[in-house]
Design an enzyme around this catalytic site. Structure first.
Site, PDB file in Angstrom:
ATOM      1  N   ASP A 138       0.491  -1.208   0.535  1.00 27.47           N
ATOM      2  CA  ASP A 138      -0.214   0.252  -0.536  1.00 27.47           C
ATOM      3  C   ASP A 138       0.795   0.919   0.003  1.00 27.47           C
ATOM      4  OD1 ASP A 138      -3.272  -0.636   0.399  1.00 27.47           O
ATOM      5  OD2 ASP A 138      -1.334  -2.095   1.734  1.00 27.47           O
ATOM      6  N   LEU A 182      -3.552  -0.184  -3.730  1.00 25.30           N
ATOM      7  CA  LEU A 182      -4.362  -1.229  -3.263  1.00 25.30           C
ATOM      8  C   LEU A 182      -5.506  -1.659  -1.973  1.00 25.30           C
ATOM      9  CD1 LEU A 182      -1.551  -3.393  -2.188  1.00 25.30           C
ATOM     10  CD2 LEU A 182      -3.881  -4.311  -2.280  1.00 25.30           C
ATOM     11  N   THR A 238      -6.768  -5.212   0.379  1.00 25.88           N
ATOM     12  CA  THR A 238      -5.601  -5.599   1.434  1.00 25.88           C
ATOM     13  C   THR A 238      -5.558  -6.531   2.131  1.00 25.88           C
ATOM     14  OG1 THR A 238      -5.001  -2.754   1.953  1.00 25.88           O
ATOM     15  CG2 THR A 238      -4.207  -5.005   3.006  1.00 25.88           C
ATOM     16  N   THR A 276     -19.691  -7.493  -1.280  1.00 22.78           N
ATOM     17  CA  THR A 276     -18.622  -8.004  -0.387  1.00 22.78           C
ATOM     18  C   THR A 276     -18.442  -9.301   0.459  1.00 22.78           C
ATOM     19  OG1 THR A 276     -17.482  -6.863   2.073  1.00 22.78           O
ATOM     20  CG2 THR A 276     -20.316  -7.095   1.889  1.00 22.78           C
ATOM     21  N   GLY A 314     -12.943  -5.859  -2.758  1.00 20.67           N
ATOM     22  CA  GLY A 314     -12.686  -4.895  -3.470  1.00 20.67           C
ATOM     23  C   GLY A 314     -13.327  -4.525  -4.028  1.00 20.67           C
ATOM     24  N   LYS A 364     -14.933  -5.795  -8.112  1.00 24.97           N
ATOM     25  CA  LYS A 364     -16.501  -6.119  -8.362  1.00 24.97           C
ATOM     26  C   LYS A 364     -16.984  -5.588  -9.634  1.00 24.97           C
ATOM     27  CE  LYS A 364     -17.368  -6.518  -3.292  1.00 24.97           C
ATOM     28  NZ  LYS A 364     -16.369  -6.098  -2.610  1.00 24.97           N
ATOM     29  N   ASP A 408     -12.365   4.283  -3.411  1.00 23.14           N
ATOM     30  CA  ASP A 408     -12.501   3.054  -3.516  1.00 23.14           C
ATOM     31  C   ASP A 408     -13.093   2.925  -4.981  1.00 23.14           C
ATOM     32  OD1 ASP A 408     -11.239   1.426  -1.548  1.00 23.14           O
ATOM     33  OD2 ASP A 408     -13.107   2.162  -0.039  1.00 23.14           O
TER      34      ASP A 408
END
Length: 339
Positions: free
Chosen positions: A50, A118, A121, A224, A249, A253, A276
């Site tokens: 990251d 990233l 994670t 999720t 992530g 998706k 995100d």
């Protein structure tokens, strides 16, 4: 050509090259086996991947576009840019794009770039466990690993790479608070000749780096795999889906939507942040899709906006599916998220 192309085309071309470099950094750190995991907050972790990937992205873009505001997930956690990772190349395919009139005349001061160095994670660190060849080394890593339950550990043993394909590098470009360009890089996507791929999208131009797919015939939801709660589950149940895919992530998706592996992305929780969703929303928009909160409202991506997406995420590859999803969410659930 790079200096004669319009600013937004140059920035997107630079972002593609920088995302590729950041993806290599992510893989290199995994190969060394020293992830350097630290806890930023409750259930919120950060690795050396990251930190180093963000250093690369911020240093590279800041050096070329000094007046562009760049906001990264790891800001405020003593992550500084570094010329050690400087990447100044620009993707030639992007530079050759015809810039739409609506995006000409944009100045650096008008742009905010949102960076998740990233995304995924948890999946990244779980993948590191699977690359430990020695069973005893795997077990020792499990015992000290903040992300892995026994159930996950046993499921990982049946997968060669764990969930590494879920991991993405995200660079989103917003102008006047709206996402207009984005890059989603998958460091662990397995091509025939190389590891990794980069998907991009630009408003009024389209998308590249992958082959778009049609939505599945039956309703398939992606959501999720690690941040569920009763409200999230309620939102999934009312969709009446034939199948629910639980993956890591936000970037991954949205890729499932774009490639026709899922119909709708549902996450009725304030867990996502602007970094995100900015890049995935921009790419999805460029492909004709739509990403909003669960109320059906668009998020704003100005520098002064709060970072959390407090009213969840609802996305689909076309308006028809998105409208269906918004209508299926009960008002009671919408009210809880809005409170």
């Amino acid at each position: 050509m790079s200096q004669t192309a319009p600013l937004i085309v140059r920035l997107l071309a630079s972002s593609v090259s920088v995302a590729n470099r950041a993806g290599k950094i992510v893989r290199d750190i995994m190969s060394k086996g020293e992830l350097g995991i630290v806890e930023k907050g409750k259930d919120d972790y950060q690795t050396e991947a990251d930190r180093s990937a963000q250093r690369c992205i911020i240093a590279s873009l800041s050096a070329q576009y000094p007046k562009v505001r760049i906001i990264g997930e790891e800001d405020g956690n003593e992550i500084q840019s570094s010329h050690e990772f400087l990447e100044t190349d620009a993707d030639k395919e992007i530079l050759s794009l015809e810039c739409p009139a609506s995006l000409k005349g944009i100045k650096e001061e008008d742009i905010v770039v949102w960076v998740d160095p990233l995304d995924g994670t948890a999946e990244y660190t779980q993948g590191a466990l699977m690359l430990k060849r020695d069973p005893w080394e795997r077990w020792k890593m499990y015992l000290t690993h903040p992300f892995i339950s026994m159930k996950w550990y046993l499921s990982l043993l049946h997968s060669k790479y764990g969930f590494l394909e879920h991991v993405t590098v995200l660079i989103g470009i917003s102008v006047n608070e709206k996402p207009i360009g984005g890059v989603i890089h998958q460091p662990y996507f397995k091509n025939e000749n190389k590891m990794g791929r980069t998907i991009w999208g630009l408003k009024d131009v389209g998308v590249g780096g992958f082959t778009p797919g049609n939505p599945p015939e039956s309703l398939i939801i992606t959501t999720t795999r690690s941040h569920s709660n009763p409200i999230v589950e309620n939102a999934l149940q009312v969709m009446k889906a034939a199948q629910v895919l639980r993956v890591g992530g936000a970037g991954y998706k949205v890729l499932q939507l774009l490639e026709g592996k899922a119909s709708i992305y549902v996450f009725a929780s304030p867990g996502c942040k602007k970094w995100d969703t900015c890049a995935p929303e921009a790419v999805l928009n460029a492909a004709g899709g739509k990403l909003t909160d669960v109320l059906g409202n668009f998020y704003k991506y100005g520098a002064s906006e709060s970072r959390p997406n407090k009213t969840g995420v609802l996305a689909a590859v076309n308006d028809e599916l998105h409208n269906y999803a918004v209508q299926r969410i009960p008002q009671e659930l919408k009210d809880k998220l809005s409170a």
